[in-house]
Design an enzyme around this catalytic site. Structure first.
Site, PDB file in Angstrom:
ATOM      1  N   ASN A  30       0.861  -1.191   0.000  1.00  0.00           N
ATOM      2  CA  ASN A  30       0.000   0.000   0.000  1.00  0.00           C
ATOM      3  C   ASN A  30       0.891   1.231   0.000  1.00  0.00           C
ATOM      4  O   ASN A  30       1.439   1.613   1.033  1.00  0.00           O
ATOM      5  CB  ASN A  30      -0.902  -0.037   1.253  1.00  0.00           C
ATOM      6  CG  ASN A  30      -1.763   1.205   1.378  1.00  0.00           C
ATOM      7  OD1 ASN A  30      -1.866   1.997   0.435  1.00  0.00           O
ATOM      8  ND2 ASN A  30      -2.380   1.387   2.534  1.00  0.00           N
ATOM      9  N   LYS A  32       0.062   4.248  -0.462  1.00  0.00           N
ATOM     10  CA  LYS A  32      -0.637   5.461   0.006  1.00  0.00           C
ATOM     11  C   LYS A  32      -0.373   6.610  -0.969  1.00  0.00           C
ATOM     12  O   LYS A  32      -0.274   6.375  -2.175  1.00  0.00           O
ATOM     13  CB  LYS A  32      -0.222   5.787   1.447  1.00  0.00           C
ATOM     14  CG  LYS A  32      -0.354   4.565   2.370  1.00  0.00           C
ATOM     15  CD  LYS A  32      -0.229   4.870   3.815  1.00  0.00           C
ATOM     16  CE  LYS A  32      -0.382   3.582   4.609  1.00  0.00           C
ATOM     17  NZ  LYS A  32      -0.368   3.797   6.043  1.00  0.00           N
ATOM     18  N   HIS A 115      -9.713   1.541   4.622  1.00  0.00           N
ATOM     19  CA  HIS A 115      -8.454   1.704   5.353  1.00  0.00           C
ATOM     20  C   HIS A 115      -8.694   2.696   6.492  1.00  0.00           C
ATOM     21  O   HIS A 115      -9.488   3.631   6.345  1.00  0.00           O
ATOM     22  CB  HIS A 115      -7.369   2.220   4.394  1.00  0.00           C
ATOM     23  CG  HIS A 115      -6.022   2.248   5.030  1.00  0.00           C
ATOM     24  ND1 HIS A 115      -5.633   3.246   5.893  1.00  0.00           N
ATOM     25  CD2 HIS A 115      -4.975   1.388   4.957  1.00  0.00           C
ATOM     26  CE1 HIS A 115      -4.404   2.991   6.310  1.00  0.00           C
ATOM     27  NE2 HIS A 115      -3.991   1.873   5.766  1.00  0.00           N
ATOM     28  N   GLU A 117      -7.180   5.156   7.462  1.00  0.00           N
ATOM     29  CA  GLU A 117      -7.000   6.571   7.081  1.00  0.00           C
ATOM     30  C   GLU A 117      -8.241   7.088   6.348  1.00  0.00           C
ATOM     31  O   GLU A 117      -8.597   8.259   6.468  1.00  0.00           O
ATOM     32  CB  GLU A 117      -5.734   6.714   6.224  1.00  0.00           C
ATOM     33  CG  GLU A 117      -4.482   6.604   7.085  1.00  0.00           C
ATOM     34  CD  GLU A 117      -3.288   5.961   6.390  1.00  0.00           C
ATOM     35  OE1 GLU A 117      -3.251   5.924   5.156  1.00  0.00           O
ATOM     36  OE2 GLU A 117      -2.382   5.488   7.109  1.00  0.00           O
ATOM     37  N   GLU A 187      -5.839  -4.334  10.680  1.00  0.00           N
ATOM     38  CA  GLU A 187      -4.807  -3.318  10.873  1.00  0.00           C
ATOM     39  C   GLU A 187      -5.121  -2.500  12.125  1.00  0.00           C
ATOM     40  O   GLU A 187      -5.913  -1.541  12.071  1.00  0.00           O
ATOM     41  CB  GLU A 187      -4.747  -2.382   9.658  1.00  0.00           C
ATOM     42  CG  GLU A 187      -4.375  -3.070   8.375  1.00  0.00           C
ATOM     43  CD  GLU A 187      -3.720  -2.099   7.391  1.00  0.00           C
ATOM     44  OE1 GLU A 187      -2.591  -2.359   6.981  1.00  0.00           O
ATOM     45  OE2 GLU A 187      -4.346  -1.079   7.064  1.00  0.00           O
ATOM     46  N   GLY A 193       1.986   2.777  10.803  1.00  0.00           N
ATOM     47  CA  GLY A 193       2.951   3.863  10.636  1.00  0.00           C
ATOM     48  C   GLY A 193       3.600   4.334  11.923  1.00  0.00           C
ATOM     49  O   GLY A 193       4.234   5.386  11.962  1.00  0.00           O
ATOM     50  N   SER A 233       3.043  -1.495  10.588  1.00  0.00           N
ATOM     51  CA  SER A 233       4.491  -1.484  10.835  1.00  0.00           C
ATOM     52  C   SER A 233       5.174  -2.827  10.543  1.00  0.00           C
ATOM     53  O   SER A 233       6.103  -3.227  11.247  1.00  0.00           O
ATOM     54  CB  SER A 233       4.794  -1.039  12.280  1.00  0.00           C
ATOM     55  OG  SER A 233       4.334   0.276  12.479  1.00  0.00           O
TER      56      SER A 233
HETATM   57  P1  PGA Z   1       2.491   0.711   7.714  1.00  0.00           P
HETATM   58  O1  PGA Z   1       1.054   0.909   7.024  1.00  0.00           O
HETATM   59  O2  PGA Z   1       3.052  -0.577   7.222  1.00  0.00           O
HETATM   60  O3  PGA Z   1       3.303   1.899   7.262  1.00  0.00           O
HETATM   61  O4  PGA Z   1       2.261   0.707   9.185  1.00  0.00           O
HETATM   62  C1  PGA Z   1       0.204  -0.181   6.829  1.00  0.00           C
HETATM   63  C2  PGA Z   1      -1.086   0.300   6.211  1.00  0.00           C
HETATM   64  O5  PGA Z   1      -1.532   1.393   6.549  1.00  0.00           O
HETATM   65  O6  PGA Z   1      -1.677  -0.388   5.355  1.00  0.00           O
END
Ligand code: PGA
Length: 274
Positions: A30, A32, A115, A117, A187, A193, A233
């Site tokens: 992903n 983003k 997601h 976000e 998640e 993140g 992460s």
């Molecule tokens: P990350 O993001 O691996 O940077 O924690 C995962 C995601 O948001 O799909």
């Protein structure tokens, strides 16, 4: 004389590789809102030189303007791709949105839906997500429905209710589906993140719970086939221990998927090349 600790490590490594080799993983990148044309091209040129996995699936999720590069450069590849978000309507006055048939037009096999976000920054409700999941399935796109609790919900032990609610609402309109039609990504918001990865034990316990809930929503045997990905992460230093956990079918990887070498290391580890 052979060092005992060295020998133990070696045995552990060989055993881990054997287990990893016996499992198939779905590895989703992903990206983003990151990368530009040059960076996307570089990544695709590098990944196209790699041997293609016979057991794992790799899927890339670039920002939508770069989907045409995926379509052009991955035409002869086993690597798949998808869109990070889409709208539930087919066409019309929805400025800024992309429809499922448009995503399909560009060769997307998957769409990330809900997601965290999208839920928190763009206020997408569970009802809206259920419409998106339904729209994906009507258009032959496999939705990756993201669910996950925040830190407060985890520490107050309410995470089970939250996950159950998100699953039930997200799948509300599509109960007649088969397990192979969808993918779930767990998640935890507190791990995205942040560098705070969930422990393998926590992931296993939560994925087992998610499986239990899925079995009550989709009542036929196919619910057992729904892949449950972990995201939050994930990097090359922690992916293997989580991959060994029960009910972990793959990973949704953000930050660590941006760098080709790190992503390749993760893919190699999940191939059993430790
Ligand atoms: P990350 O993001 O691996 O940077 O924690 C995962 C995601 O948001 O799909």
């Amino acid at each position: 004389m052979i060092d005992k600790q060295f020998l133990n490590e070696l045995v552990k490594k060989v055993a881990t590789n054997e287990i990893i080799k016996s499992k198939s993983f779905f590895i989703a990148a992903n990206w983003k809102m990151n990368k530009n044309t040059k960076e996307v091209n570089n990544f695709l040129d590098l990944i196209n030189k790699e041997p293609q996995s016979s057991k794992n699936t790799i899927a890339l999720f670039p920002p939508s303007p770069y989907l045409y590069l995926m379509r052009d450069k991955l035409r002869y590849s086993k690597i798949l791709y998808g869109i990070q978000n889409l709208y539930s309507e087919a066409s019309g006055a929805f400025t800024g949105e992309v429809s499922p048939n448009m995503a399909k037009d560009f060769g997307c096999k998957y769409a990330i839906i809900g997601h965290s976000e999208r839920r928190s920054l763009f206020f997408e409700s569970d009802k809206m997500l259920s419409l998106k999941v339904e729209a994906c399935l009507k258009n032959g796109i496999k939705p990756i429905l993201c669910i996950g609790e925040n830190l407060e919900e985890r520490s107050s032990n309410r995470f089970m209710d939250v996950l159950k609610f998100q699953l039930e609402c997200g799948l509300e309109r599509v109960k007649a589906i088969k397990g192979s039609d969808i993918i779930i990504a767990y998640e935890p918001v507190w791990a995205i993140g942040t560098g705070h990865t969930a422990t393998p034990a926590l992931v296993e316990e939560t994925h087992n719970y998610i499986r239990k809930v899925l079995n009550t929503i989709i009542v036929d045997e196919s619910s057992k086939e729904i892949p449950i990905l972990y995201g939050g992460s994930v990097k090359s230093s922690n992916v293997l221990e989580i991959a060994l956990a029960n009910n972990v079918s793959g990973f949704l990887i953000g930050g660590a998927s941006l760098d080709f070498n790190e992503f390749k290391t993760i893919a190699d580890l999940l191939e059993g090349k430790n």
